[in-house]
Design an enzyme around this catalytic site. Sequence first.
Site, short mmCIF file in Angstrom:
data_model
loop_
_atom_site.label_atom_id
_atom_site.label_comp_id
_atom_site.label_asym_id
_atom_site.label_seq_id
_atom_site.Cartn_x
_atom_site.Cartn_y
_atom_site.Cartn_z
N HIS A 108 0.79 -1.05 -0.19
CA HIS A 108 0.05 0.01 -0.09
C HIS A 108 0.85 1.26 0.02
CE1 HIS A 108 0.51 -0.10 4.53
NE2 HIS A 108 0.30 1.16 4.45
N ASP A 112 0.36 -7.52 1.50
CA ASP A 112 0.66 -6.22 1.69
C ASP A 112 2.16 -5.99 1.59
OD1 ASP A 112 0.12 -3.60 1.67
OD2 ASP A 112 0.08 -3.49 3.94
N SER A 160 4.64 2.39 8.06
CA SER A 160 4.28 1.54 7.06
C SER A 160 5.38 0.98 6.33
CB SER A 160 3.10 1.69 6.29
OG SER A 160 1.92 1.92 6.79
#
Length: 397
Positions: A127, A157, A241
């Site tokens: 993402h 992911d 992230s």
Amino acid sequence: MSEQPITDKKDKSSFSNFISGFAGGLVAVLLVGGIFWSLSEADTNSAEQQDEPVMKQTEGSSIPTTNITYEETNSVNAAVEQVSDAVVGVSNISHLNLWEDSETQGTGSGVIYKKEDSFAYVVTNNHVVEGAQAVEVILSNGEHVEADILGTDALTDLAVLRIPGDKVETVATLGSSDDLNVGDTAVAIGNPLGTEFAGSVTKGIISGLDRAVDVDTNGDRMPDWTTNVIQTDAAINPGNSGGALINAKGELIGINSMKIALTQVEGIGFAIPIDEAKPVMDQLETSGEVVRPYMGISGVDLSSVPARHARDTLMLDESVEEGIVLAQVQPRSPSDEAGLQRYDVITKIDDTGVSSMLELKSYLYRHKQIGDEVTITFYREGKLQTTKMALTEQENI
């Protein structure tokens, strides 16, 4: 010849309408999308109305304290120093043309995990780079380096990038997430809120192992996959992230991925375990994609089928309580070749019982490879049967 009751036809028609609504929504191989969290409005409101717990101190009592020793602090310092230069920023550039300046869609984090020949390899979250026209890696010294996206995988992911190796001196040491225990030290390193806070370090513990997080792969807000993650109370914020979760030895044990962002929640973040990430990283690095075995079915949980349909249409005995009712079998798929049909009720794959498409896909993706043969146990019109099928790769249509 006896006349068939009209009610049977009505049951079959209504059951067909019921199950058709699910067909195509849970096909086992269409893997596009990301990770999502949901909380009902009622749950949110009730939680917000609850009073925060208060610690009261009575006269003469003492509040427990935790003493952090010099040795422990020194150990964490050494662990961070060992890996910090391998943690980088990842900039998603979504607007590139000759006439206008480029625009940065967002910035996340990444970890340099390998240096080989003239290249270095960075793992980050899917993402973080999704939709990018170009990607830049910001090294710990502030230098911006153009990166190639070697491959991405929405289901886990994860994404792998490649940059010139001559720019890199430090590579993270991969540890093992399988050896973790609840209470172990956990340190998160990344770029919360962007490069202004690059290289931020937060310390906590492993709060939980094998936590299940639902993944929505087609945007319908229904879970199509469940991934296992490490839970930690080390602060993880937007921009973290793709960054590193390390142990007290400075070894990479997870890739920071998400947190629960609710006002009534504090200190619940998640990371992808490195032992689950490794095989995905290898495939993305070498082939640019993750290839998973394909059966070619969609279905619904037997538990969601009204009892009268389970009895009258599927002809199941009351003792059959769990399974997957097939809503659709793709033509020329392994399931079609194995003879499976609509309304068959799968209860086992090999010797493993399954009650949902999530459990079925979890078994396939974690334990089977393309070309493997599996045994399917199923009910058809109330009769228990088995069939074998060879798993294949889904063909692009």
